[in-house]
Write an enzyme that holds these catalytic residues in place. Sequence first.
Site, PDB file in Angstrom:
ATOM      1  N   TYR A 195      -8.344  55.217 -60.422  1.00 49.39           N
ATOM      2  CA  TYR A 195      -9.683  55.219 -59.819  1.00 49.39           C
ATOM      3  C   TYR A 195     -10.558  56.269 -60.486  1.00 49.39           C
ATOM      4  O   TYR A 195     -10.086  57.140 -61.201  1.00 49.39           O
ATOM      5  CB  TYR A 195      -9.604  55.442 -58.317  1.00 49.39           C
ATOM      6  CG  TYR A 195      -9.388  56.885 -57.886  1.00 49.39           C
ATOM      7  CD1 TYR A 195     -10.460  57.660 -57.423  1.00 49.39           C
ATOM      8  CD2 TYR A 195      -8.129  57.469 -57.930  1.00 49.39           C
ATOM      9  CE1 TYR A 195     -10.267  58.975 -57.019  1.00 49.39           C
ATOM     10  CE2 TYR A 195      -7.927  58.780 -57.528  1.00 49.39           C
ATOM     11  CZ  TYR A 195      -8.998  59.523 -57.070  1.00 49.39           C
ATOM     12  OH  TYR A 195      -8.805  60.823 -56.678  1.00 49.39           O
ATOM     13  N   ARG A 225       6.370  40.710 -56.312  1.00 55.65           N
ATOM     14  CA  ARG A 225       6.780  42.108 -56.300  1.00 55.65           C
ATOM     15  C   ARG A 225       7.992  42.348 -57.189  1.00 55.65           C
ATOM     16  O   ARG A 225       9.091  41.839 -56.937  1.00 55.65           O
ATOM     17  CB  ARG A 225       7.081  42.577 -54.870  1.00 55.65           C
ATOM     18  CG  ARG A 225       7.340  44.084 -54.783  1.00 55.65           C
ATOM     19  CD  ARG A 225       7.678  44.526 -53.368  1.00 55.65           C
ATOM     20  NE  ARG A 225       7.822  45.974 -53.308  1.00 55.65           N
ATOM     21  CZ  ARG A 225       8.921  46.645 -53.673  1.00 55.65           C
ATOM     22  NH1 ARG A 225       9.971  45.989 -54.131  1.00 55.65           N
ATOM     23  NH2 ARG A 225       8.959  47.967 -53.596  1.00 55.65           N
ATOM     24  N   ARG A 261     -13.033  59.622 -68.787  1.00 56.67           N
ATOM     25  CA  ARG A 261     -11.796  59.978 -68.073  1.00 56.67           C
ATOM     26  C   ARG A 261     -11.143  58.736 -67.468  1.00 56.67           C
ATOM     27  O   ARG A 261      -9.914  58.594 -67.478  1.00 56.67           O
ATOM     28  CB  ARG A 261     -12.096  61.010 -66.977  1.00 56.67           C
ATOM     29  CG  ARG A 261     -10.855  61.494 -66.244  1.00 56.67           C
ATOM     30  CD  ARG A 261     -11.149  62.615 -65.282  1.00 56.67           C
ATOM     31  NE  ARG A 261     -12.002  62.183 -64.177  1.00 56.67           N
ATOM     32  CZ  ARG A 261     -12.386  62.985 -63.191  1.00 56.67           C
ATOM     33  NH1 ARG A 261     -12.012  64.269 -63.189  1.00 56.67           N
ATOM     34  NH2 ARG A 261     -13.163  62.544 -62.216  1.00 56.67           N
ATOM     35  N   LEU A 273      -5.774  67.590 -62.853  1.00 54.44           N
ATOM     36  CA  LEU A 273      -6.737  66.611 -63.341  1.00 54.44           C
ATOM     37  C   LEU A 273      -7.823  67.316 -64.147  1.00 54.44           C
ATOM     38  O   LEU A 273      -8.341  68.352 -63.706  1.00 54.44           O
ATOM     39  CB  LEU A 273      -7.373  65.876 -62.164  1.00 54.44           C
ATOM     40  CG  LEU A 273      -8.311  64.733 -62.527  1.00 54.44           C
ATOM     41  CD1 LEU A 273      -7.522  63.531 -63.031  1.00 54.44           C
ATOM     42  CD2 LEU A 273      -9.168  64.330 -61.330  1.00 54.44           C
ATOM     43  N   GLU A 312      -4.834  73.277 -58.362  1.00 55.02           N
ATOM     44  CA  GLU A 312      -6.170  72.741 -58.105  1.00 55.02           C
ATOM     45  C   GLU A 312      -6.304  72.442 -56.624  1.00 55.02           C
ATOM     46  O   GLU A 312      -5.376  72.659 -55.846  1.00 55.02           O
ATOM     47  CB  GLU A 312      -6.400  71.472 -58.927  1.00 55.02           C
ATOM     48  CG  GLU A 312      -5.408  70.359 -58.670  1.00 55.02           C
ATOM     49  CD  GLU A 312      -5.556  69.193 -59.631  1.00 55.02           C
ATOM     50  OE1 GLU A 312      -6.654  69.010 -60.186  1.00 55.02           O
ATOM     51  OE2 GLU A 312      -4.568  68.450 -59.809  1.00 55.02           O
ATOM     52  N   LYS A 329      -5.648  60.024 -63.185  1.00 52.40           N
ATOM     53  CA  LYS A 329      -6.343  59.852 -61.906  1.00 52.40           C
ATOM     54  C   LYS A 329      -5.797  58.623 -61.179  1.00 52.40           C
ATOM     55  O   LYS A 329      -6.436  57.573 -61.055  1.00 52.40           O
ATOM     56  CB  LYS A 329      -7.857  59.761 -62.116  1.00 52.40           C
ATOM     57  CG  LYS A 329      -8.664  60.127 -60.865  1.00 52.40           C
ATOM     58  CD  LYS A 329     -10.118  60.372 -61.214  1.00 52.40           C
ATOM     59  CE  LYS A 329     -10.990  60.626 -59.988  1.00 52.40           C
ATOM     60  NZ  LYS A 329     -10.627  61.849 -59.269  1.00 52.40           N
TER      61      LYS A 329
END
Length: 283
Positions: A33, A100, A52, A204, A179, A147
């Site tokens: 995301y 799956r 990014r 990140l 972070e 991310k």
Amino acid sequence: MTSIAYLNGEYLPLDEARVSVLDRGFLFADGIYEVSAVLDGHLVDNQSHLARFERSLGEIFLPLPAPMSRVEEIEKELITRNGVKEGVVYMQVTRGVAPRDFHFPENVKPTLLMFTQAKTIIDSPTAKSGIKAKTLEDIRWARRDIKSIALLAQVLAKQAAHEAGCQEAWMVEDGFVTEGGSSSVFIITKNNVLVTRPNSHALLPGCTRKAILALAAEKNIRVEERPFTVAEALDAAEAFFTSASAFVTPVVTIDDQAIGDGTPGPTTKRLREIYIDFARASR
């Protein structure tokens, strides 16, 4: 009135957007995301966020189902359709719908979802008052530079912070701050040195963080990219965090201990002002 989202080629009301229960994002958190800020109806530092986004997708071998130029067009269209003046655009790509199984499916089209959220950024009350942070053990996986939509560790950390009356979690590994739960973190020493941890797989690479470091250097604020301990943070003159949705936000207490005099400091305030000017100029 419901907002408009984009899902796999269609603009539709957000409350009508649906994905399959077999989507790998739902089953495996197999996706990436990104979030870009919107200020005055325009995207902020968007090329940094798209770069990014593209890098994270590449790190998990996930193809983007549309050119990045098209993604930017969709961002702008959603801002227009939803009348967003201040807020964020959220983007998510998953590996798509397949039976799956753990290995990557073949001949499956990735799922692309995008939507907007209105949010007060400039006049946010916490930007004026500062926030409280709580330190917690960093239990996340080893590739925090990606991310990923797998955010359970951050959810648990931020919930623990919330239950303690704090607005952000500061993640700690081997005594050093990595972070925030959803932010990059900084301290300003009593010698007025801006300190933040250098980029690595441990955190990140924040887009707002990157801009702040460049802007600080332009303003002749001394910068050190190095790890810092919780004890050093508690002894700092100022502390703050950065993120796309909060810009620069002061941290006035950590673990119930006041940082400096317990109010937003002058360097943090100045960096926020400088960043807002940058954001308005980065259209």
